[in-house]
Design a protein around this motif. Structure first.
Motif, PDB file in Angstrom:
ATOM      1  N   ASP A   1       9.379   4.832   4.302  1.00 62.39           N
ATOM      2  CA  ASP A   1       7.964   4.739   3.934  1.00 62.39           C
ATOM      3  C   ASP A   1       7.161   4.033   5.024  1.00 62.39           C
ATOM      4  OD1 ASP A   1       5.850   5.200   2.057  1.00 62.39           O
ATOM      5  OD2 ASP A   1       5.909   3.066   1.579  1.00 62.39           O
ATOM      6  N   LEU A   2       7.712   2.978   5.588  1.00 64.12           N
ATOM      7  CA  LEU A   2       7.052   2.302   6.712  1.00 64.12           C
ATOM      8  C   LEU A   2       6.906   3.246   7.895  1.00 64.12           C
ATOM      9  CD1 LEU A   2       8.773  -1.222   6.796  1.00 64.12           C
ATOM     10  CD2 LEU A   2       6.429  -0.736   6.113  1.00 64.12           C
ATOM     11  N   TYR A   3       7.983   3.963   8.194  1.00 64.68           N
ATOM     12  CA  TYR A   3       7.979   4.901   9.317  1.00 64.68           C
ATOM     13  C   TYR A   3       6.886   5.951   9.148  1.00 64.68           C
ATOM     14  CZ  TYR A   3       9.840   8.394  12.602  1.00 64.68           C
ATOM     15  OH  TYR A   3       9.990   9.307  13.631  1.00 64.68           O
ATOM     16  N   ARG A   4       6.727   6.453   7.921  1.00 72.89           N
ATOM     17  CA  ARG A   4       5.690   7.451   7.650  1.00 72.89           C
ATOM     18  C   ARG A   4       4.296   6.870   7.838  1.00 72.89           C
ATOM     19  NH1 ARG A   4       2.461   7.950   3.559  1.00 72.89           N
ATOM     20  NH2 ARG A   4       3.616   6.393   2.356  1.00 72.89           N
TER      21      ARG A   4
ATOM     22  N   ILE B   1      24.486 -12.163  13.005  1.00 73.97           N
ATOM     23  CA  ILE B   1      23.541 -12.197  11.880  1.00 73.97           C
ATOM     24  C   ILE B   1      23.143 -10.755  11.605  1.00 73.97           C
ATOM     25  CG2 ILE B   1      21.364 -13.117  10.991  1.00 73.97           C
ATOM     26  CD1 ILE B   1      21.598 -15.355  13.081  1.00 73.97           C
ATOM     27  N   MET B   2      23.594 -10.206  10.478  1.00 70.70           N
ATOM     28  CA  MET B   2      23.414  -8.785  10.171  1.00 70.70           C
ATOM     29  C   MET B   2      22.650  -8.599   8.866  1.00 70.70           C
ATOM     30  SD  MET B   2      27.230  -7.345  11.020  1.00 70.70           S
ATOM     31  CE  MET B   2      27.975  -8.517   9.877  1.00 70.70           C
ATOM     32  N   PHE B   3      21.777  -7.603   8.851  1.00 71.29           N
ATOM     33  CA  PHE B   3      20.993  -7.283   7.662  1.00 71.29           C
ATOM     34  C   PHE B   3      21.250  -5.837   7.240  1.00 71.29           C
ATOM     35  CE2 PHE B   3      18.677 -10.669   9.736  1.00 71.29           C
ATOM     36  CZ  PHE B   3      18.212 -11.460   8.692  1.00 71.29           C
ATOM     37  N   ALA B   4      21.320  -5.621   5.942  1.00 70.43           N
ATOM     38  CA  ALA B   4      21.308  -4.254   5.430  1.00 70.43           C
ATOM     39  C   ALA B   4      19.873  -3.723   5.495  1.00 70.43           C
ATOM     40  CB  ALA B   4      21.829  -4.220   3.994  1.00 70.43           C
ATOM     41  N   THR B   5      19.750  -2.403   5.592  1.00 71.11           N
ATOM     42  CA  THR B   5      18.431  -1.761   5.667  1.00 71.11           C
ATOM     43  C   THR B   5      18.124  -1.046   4.360  1.00 71.11           C
ATOM     44  OG1 THR B   5      18.629  -1.409   8.067  1.00 71.11           O
ATOM     45  CG2 THR B   5      17.037  -0.047   6.895  1.00 71.11           C
ATOM     46  N   ASP B   6      16.983  -1.340   3.788  1.00 70.36           N
ATOM     47  CA  ASP B   6      16.503  -0.587   2.630  1.00 70.36           C
ATOM     48  C   ASP B   6      15.845   0.682   3.187  1.00 70.36           C
ATOM     49  OD1 ASP B   6      15.023   0.512   0.505  1.00 70.36           O
ATOM     50  OD2 ASP B   6      14.738  -1.441  -0.424  1.00 70.36           O
ATOM     51  N   PHE B   7      16.576   1.785   3.195  1.00 71.12           N
ATOM     52  CA  PHE B   7      16.088   2.986   3.871  1.00 71.12           C
ATOM     53  C   PHE B   7      14.930   3.646   3.139  1.00 71.12           C
ATOM     54  CE2 PHE B   7      19.966   2.598   6.318  1.00 71.12           C
ATOM     55  CZ  PHE B   7      19.569   3.064   7.567  1.00 71.12           C
ATOM     56  N   GLY B   8      14.792   3.385   1.847  1.00 68.63           N
ATOM     57  CA  GLY B   8      13.610   3.883   1.154  1.00 68.63           C
ATOM     58  C   GLY B   8      12.358   3.232   1.693  1.00 68.63           C
TER      59      GLY B   8
ATOM     60  N   ASN C   1       0.817  -1.217   0.000  1.00 68.60           N
ATOM     61  CA  ASN C   1       0.000   0.000   0.000  1.00 68.60           C
ATOM     62  C   ASN C   1       0.851   1.269   0.000  1.00 68.60           C
ATOM     63  OD1 ASN C   1      -2.675  -1.093   0.015  1.00 68.60           O
ATOM     64  ND2 ASN C   1      -2.345  -1.720   2.133  1.00 68.60           N
ATOM     65  N   GLY C   2       2.176   1.101  -0.025  1.00 70.82           N
ATOM     66  CA  GLY C   2       3.071   2.248   0.032  1.00 70.82           C
ATOM     67  C   GLY C   2       3.739   2.527  -1.294  1.00 70.82           C
ATOM     68  N   GLU C   3       4.857   3.249  -1.224  1.00 71.79           N
ATOM     69  CA  GLU C   3       5.555   3.699  -2.423  1.00 71.79           C
ATOM     70  C   GLU C   3       6.364   2.582  -3.088  1.00 71.79           C
ATOM     71  OE1 GLU C   3       7.970   7.040  -1.535  1.00 71.79           O
ATOM     72  OE2 GLU C   3       6.371   8.146  -0.499  1.00 71.79           O
ATOM     73  N   TYR C   4       6.583   1.480  -2.381  1.00 73.25           N
ATOM     74  CA  TYR C   4       7.480   0.447  -2.902  1.00 73.25           C
ATOM     75  C   TYR C   4       6.746  -0.873  -3.142  1.00 73.25           C
ATOM     76  CZ  TYR C   4      11.103   3.785  -1.686  1.00 73.25           C
ATOM     77  OH  TYR C   4      11.888   4.913  -1.608  1.00 73.25           O
ATOM     78  N   SER C   5       5.539  -0.787  -3.623  1.00 71.20           N
ATOM     79  CA  SER C   5       4.746  -1.976  -3.909  1.00 71.20           C
ATOM     80  C   SER C   5       5.403  -2.820  -5.004  1.00 71.20           C
ATOM     81  CB  SER C   5       3.333  -1.573  -4.343  1.00 71.20           C
ATOM     82  OG  SER C   5       2.643  -2.685  -4.874  1.00 71.20           O
ATOM     83  N   VAL C   6       5.629  -4.086  -4.709  1.00 73.16           N
ATOM     84  CA  VAL C   6       6.232  -4.986  -5.695  1.00 73.16           C
ATOM     85  C   VAL C   6       5.215  -5.372  -6.762  1.00 73.16           C
ATOM     86  CG1 VAL C   6       7.394  -7.207  -6.021  1.00 73.16           C
ATOM     87  CG2 VAL C   6       7.842  -5.860  -3.969  1.00 73.16           C
ATOM     88  N   LEU C   7       3.969  -5.576  -6.356  1.00 70.55           N
ATOM     89  CA  LEU C   7       2.936  -5.964  -7.314  1.00 70.55           C
ATOM     90  C   LEU C   7       2.671  -4.854  -8.331  1.00 70.55           C
ATOM     91  CD1 LEU C   7       0.402  -7.793  -4.953  1.00 70.55           C
ATOM     92  CD2 LEU C   7       2.154  -8.786  -6.449  1.00 70.55           C
TER      93      LEU C   7
END
Length: 609
Positions: free
Chosen positions: A560-563, A549-556, A424-430
């Motif tokens: 968007d989630l934060y907003r 165990i470390m993950f990179a963060t997709d800040f985009g 439902n946000g800016e980064y919809s895969v579908l």
């Protein structure tokens, strides 16, 4: 299974878990009479031997949810719960498949005649909160991927952060203006490691040994030979001068005090722009305070430049690791604060997980989260190749301590919430799949060797190609490659919204990591240190507590989630952009004009609200 091999690399191969001689390796070429003689000497049963010929995630078993209720999509499928590896046993008329035949008889299908659904239903469910009360690693349970990762990293008894981690800290700040260039800085940095050379392991675990000659009543020449081999290997093994130190490096420590001062400038400017000064106290929360260096740098800068604000400043550190909390109390209160003539009454250390936070903080505050997102647990999602239905990963730990991945259509709360918010946000895969950019990604997934397939979202992979692959390698139950989703990060944003409604967030972390786990989208880096060498492994399902165990963060996506969750707008900028605006650049510039603080950590971003 690579991690367990690492655990026993100093142990002779012929040593069993019980300390008795095993016939599997040393005596497999000897005659049956020798084997019988040795077996009669050993009073205990031959121990279980782990199967190292397959990865923990070789199989991806698709199952129904725990209640056995099937979704509408599933009801339209001809799924009897039998894994493709078992099909020939039930259908004699099935056409001969040479690839299937090879894999059926060259690898170990782990569950015999039981179907994956039967095995999945047999094991009780648990979570990281329940496991936190255990002193030993669990067996005979199943749990979500995020709970498995959370337990591996943060279990108070055997978790990685409970006893493995030390944070690098130089004895004094580097004098950048008197350093010629970055090469000299690197040499000076390397020399500062001398104090870590003789750190002892906090909880050394003794290696199991064979019974000594005096303890053995048998005169068997084979037992004597086993003893001789053990002695030779023990003499040949290098003596450890110290523990394999898990040493973390942070820009806070490396570029002190200038890095902390940059954060302080940002806080002071926004404290006044937000209209809180002089009506509200300056309240700062820091998540994961490390050695307390950032706290001292911030407080010291505020005291020197804004003494009126310093008089009404409160600094609160939220620290999940009990070891680090004690270290912070000792160093920060007794040494750092006093040495810097800072008021110790301004500091409060709260030793608990942010995810256990209960109190609502209504006062305006700044929330600092530096280098913490990368160790937030993720869940794993695979999608049905045909329908696109998401399946959530579950880690099953069998009675022998081996790991297997199961996938169920029953999504946990935060996995379901994340997928809905993303779509439902800016980064919809579908939505992306319907555009030219998405179709181009699908086309690239068909090109062998020329494209990094792990950078293509699983839903954008060619469905036809995946179905063809699964027909040849029938271990993935017609599921796409996995996607790791940041469910803990979403939960963190929920806590900020409900428990810190008037917060301003200052966060930074890696937006890119090298040597990530292959074969997955947004996969982690899983590594440890052995004899001062970093060892990377290819699965997150490894011996709990011994691996980071470390993950990179997709800040985009994160912004968007934060907003969507908090209603606040967050600005994302590079590590260099943030420091160019807020840091004293001249103080960290070398004689040659190079600036390590700006040139290092290029794979780090800031997200500030």
């Amino acid at each position: 299974m690579v991690p367990r091999i690492l655990l026993t690399q100093y142990q002779p191969k012929y040593l069993s878990n019980s300390g008795y001689t095993s016939v599997r390796y040393l005596f497999q070429k000897f005659n049956s009479r020798a084997k019988k003689q040795l077996e009669s000497f050993n009073s205990k049963e031959e121990p279980f031997h782990h199967e190292y010929s397959i990865r923990p995630d070789t199989y991806a078993f698709k199952v129904r949810n725990e209640t056995g209720i099937r979704s509408k999509i599933e009801n339209n499928e001809n799924d009897n719960g039998i894994h493709p590896h078992q099909q020939n046993e039930l259908n004699e008329d099935k056409k001969f498949n040479p690839i299937d035949f090879i894999y059926r008889y060259s690898t170990n299908y782990p569950f015999g005649n039981k179907s994956p659904q039967q095995v999945y239903n047999e094991y009780p469910r648990t979570n990281s909160d329940t496991l936190a009360r255990l002193k030993i690693r669990p067996k005979g349970v199943k749990l979500t991927t995020s709970n498995f990762i959370e337990d591996s990293l943060y279990n108070p008894n055997y978790g990685y952060f409970s006893h493995q981690v030390n944070i690098y800290q130089p004895d004094k700040p580097f004098d950048y203006n008197n350093i010629q260039d970055i090469d000299e800085f690197m040499e000076t940095w390397n020399q500062s490691y001398a104090k870590y050379e003789h750190i002892e392991a906090p909880n050394p675990e003794p290696i199991q040994q064979l019974p000594s000659k005096s303890q053995l009543s048998s005169t068997s020449k084979y037992v004597k030979r086993a003893q001789l081999i053990q002695k030779q290997e023990a003499e040949a093994a290098p003596q450890e001068s110290r523990w394999s130190l898990q040493l973390w490096h942070t820009p806070t420590e490396l570029f002190q005090p200038y890095y902390g001062e940059a954060i302080a400038r940002n806080i002071l400017v926004n404290y006044k722009l937000n209209g809180n000064y002089p009506y509200e106290d300056l309240i700062i929360y820091e998540m994961g305070g490390g050695n307390g260096t950032l706290m001292c740098n911030i407080l010291n800068y505020i005291k020197q430049n804004q003494p009126d604000v310093y008089s009404r400043t409160q600094y609160k550190i939220i620290e999940i690791s009990s070891q680090l909390a004690v270290k912070q109390l000792k160093n920060a209160l007794n040494n750092k604060l006093i040495d810097n003539n800072l008021d110790t009454s301004k500091l409060e250390i709260i030793n608990k997980s942010i995810f256990k936070w209960e109190k609502v903080v209504n006062e305006p505050c700044f929330f600092i989260a530096l280098e913490v997102f990368d160790n937030f647990a993720h869940d794993i999602i695979r999608y049905d190749n045909i329908t696109g239905q998401p399946y959530e990963g579950q880690v099953l730990i069998d009675k022998n301590g081996d790991f297997y991945e199961f996938f169920t259509p029953e999504l946990s709360y935060y996995s379901d919430a994340y997928l809905h918010l993303r779509e439902n946000g800016e980064y919809s895969v579908l939505k992306q799949s319907e555009r030219m950019v998405g179709k181009w990604e699908t086309f690239k997934s068909l090109i062998p060797l020329l494209t990094d397939k792990d950078k293509i979202h699983p839903l954008l992979h060619s469905s036809s190609k995946l179905r063809w692959q699964n027909s040849l390698f029938p271990f993935k139950d017609n599921l796409t490659p996995p996607e790791f989703i940041p469910t803990r990060l979403l939960q963190f944003f929920q806590i900020l919204k409900h428990k810190f409604p008037n917060h301003s967030l200052i966060s930074s972390d890696f937006h890119y990591l090298p040597k990530v786990m292959k074969g997955s989208y947004n996969g982690p880096v899983v590594q440890t240190v052995v004899k001062d060498k970093t060892v990377d492994v290819s699965t997150y399902m490894c011996y709990q507590g011994l691996f980071d165990i470390m993950f990179a963060t997709d800040f985009g996506v994160a912004a968007d989630l934060y907003r969507q969750v908090t209603g606040k707008i967050a600005r994302v900028e590079s590590h260099k952009q943030f420091l160019e605006q807020w840091a004293d650049i001249e103080a960290t510039t070398t004689k040659a004009g190079e600036n390590p603080m700006l040139d290092f950590y290029k794979n780090v971003s800031f997200m500030v609200s």
